[in-house]
Scaffold this active site. Structure first.
Site, short mmCIF file in Angstrom:
data_model
loop_
_atom_site.label_atom_id
_atom_site.label_comp_id
_atom_site.label_asym_id
_atom_site.label_seq_id
_atom_site.Cartn_x
_atom_site.Cartn_y
_atom_site.Cartn_z
N ASP A 1 0.74 -1.06 0.07
CA ASP A 1 0.00 0.04 -0.09
C ASP A 1 0.86 1.12 -0.16
OD1 ASP A 1 -1.60 2.24 0.71
OD2 ASP A 1 -2.96 0.78 1.59
N HIS B 1 -21.16 -11.56 -6.30
CA HIS B 1 -20.95 -10.17 -5.53
C HIS B 1 -21.73 -9.99 -4.31
CE1 HIS B 1 -19.59 -5.90 -6.75
NE2 HIS B 1 -19.56 -5.97 -5.28
N GLU C 1 -21.47 -8.12 -14.61
CA GLU C 1 -22.31 -8.77 -13.63
C GLU C 1 -23.97 -8.15 -13.91
OE1 GLU C 1 -20.91 -7.35 -9.77
OE2 GLU C 1 -18.95 -8.25 -9.96
N ARG D 1 -12.93 -5.47 -6.37
CA ARG D 1 -13.67 -4.92 -7.82
C ARG D 1 -12.94 -5.68 -8.71
NH1 ARG D 1 -18.57 -2.47 -7.00
NH2 ARG D 1 -18.54 -1.18 -5.25
N ASP E 1 -15.43 -13.01 -6.39
CA ASP E 1 -16.70 -12.44 -5.92
C ASP E 1 -17.16 -11.59 -6.79
OD1 ASP E 1 -19.05 -12.67 -4.06
OD2 ASP E 1 -18.20 -10.50 -3.63
#
Length: 337
Positions: free
Chosen positions: A187, A295, A276, A248, A271
């Protein structure tokens, strides 16, 4: 004495899932008038405009709500707070709201808790091969007496790479550390000191991808994070490593991911997808080494039931002159989907 109007744009079926009766009753005490969408369908933009006027002090939004665009904001010149009973507000609130001094808050922390728990479950399922074992048993088989490649792995003996200490990532890290001390973080917004406080080691993205047995994504949607995981990064992963994406699809080049999974080099729990709902003919559906879910990482009965109640709490705090607990600074909006 309660004054003004609160507009609840959330349609009744969703409101019944996300707002407890006691919280709805409490909401009615916070303003002189509460105007709600009691229909079965979300309001259109025209519907919203019909309910905005200078008396409106607060608006509650959620999934499917019409956007508070510049025209809508102009129709409610005394709007003080928008409480979004979901995660990202970008599709629902124009950025000019911050210029007008409107306070914006959301229930993302409620959803983050669910996603963090789901992530741990996804990692455990992926490492232990639950889906394959279930299919073997349903087909009349049993475990291999001598073990084999599908025997599964112990999280306590694995290095986990966490991509981004986001709201979800920061909840995932302590849960992971209950299983394994070997957690590394990529990060660029986190300092070495902050990482040490979280009990993780910092690593650049290549090192994380190359050395981790499990990689889990929690990065925000930014221009810089679009397809941050591509073929090169996936090829760095160890054979047999587990790739988890409950964040995402934006973060991953889906074509590259499909190729690497089809080759059988790594396993995955996914997921989120570019399209979608996932099309019925999607080649992802045929991968034996990928667990796919629709999701749902952020959805639990408890999570949904708390979302609007959390926003009622925020409006009550604001009207009482108390600090908001879940306010969204303008700078944070750019990091939302």
């Amino acid at each position: 004495m309660a004054t003004g109007t609160i507009v609840v744009t959330v349609h009744r079926p969703l409101r019944d899932m996300t707002l407890k009766p006691e919280d709805e009753a409490r909401l009615a005490t916070l303003a002189a008038h509460v105007v709600s969408n009691d229909g079965d369908e979300p309001w259109t933009q025209d519907d919203l405009m019909e309910h905005l006027d200078p008396d409106v002090r607060a608006v509650i939004t959620s999934w499917g709500s019409p956007k508070l665009d510049q025209e809508a904001l102009a129709a409610a010149p005394n709007l003080e707070i928008v409480a979004h009973a979901a995660g990202s507000v970008r599709p629902y609130v124009d950025e000019s709201a911050w210029d007008r001094g409107v306070r914006v808050t959301h229930a993302a922390d409620v959803i983050a808790e669910a996603v963090a728990e789901y992530t741990i479950g996804a990692i455990l399922l992926g490492l232990r091969g639950f889906i394959g074992h279930q299919e073997t048993l349903r087909a009349g088989g049993w475990k291999q007496a001598s073990g084999g490649s599908n025997i599964g792995g112990l999280l306590a003996e694995r290095r986990v790479g966490v991509v981004a200490a986001s709201m979800v990532g920061r909840r995932v890290i302590p849960l992971l550390r209950a299983f394994t001390p070997d957690v590394v973080l990529y990060d660029p917004f986190v300092s070495e000191h902050e990482a040490a406080e979280m009990g993780v080691q910092m690593a650049d993205l290549d090192t994380l991808m190359r050395t981790s047995d499990v990689v889990t994504l929690h990065a925000p949607i930014l221009a810089a994070t679009h397809h941050m995981i591509g073929r090169r990064e996936l090829d760095l992963m160890k054979p047999g490593a587990l790739f988890v994406n409950c964040a995402r699809a934006w973060l991953v080049n889906q074509d590259a991911l499909l190729d690497v999974l089809a080759a059988g080099r790594i396993d995955a729990v996914l997921d989120v997808f570019d399209e979608e709902p996932l099309p019925a003919d999607s080649p992802f559906r045929d991968l034996p080494n990928a667990i796919l879910t629709p999701h749902i990482a952020g959805f639990t009965l408890e999570t949904r039931a708390r979302q609007m109640g959390r926003m009622v709490d925020e409006i009550a705090r604001y009207f009482a002159g108390e600090p908001l607990h879940h306010e969204i600074p303008r700078a944070q909006v750019e990091r939302m989907a």
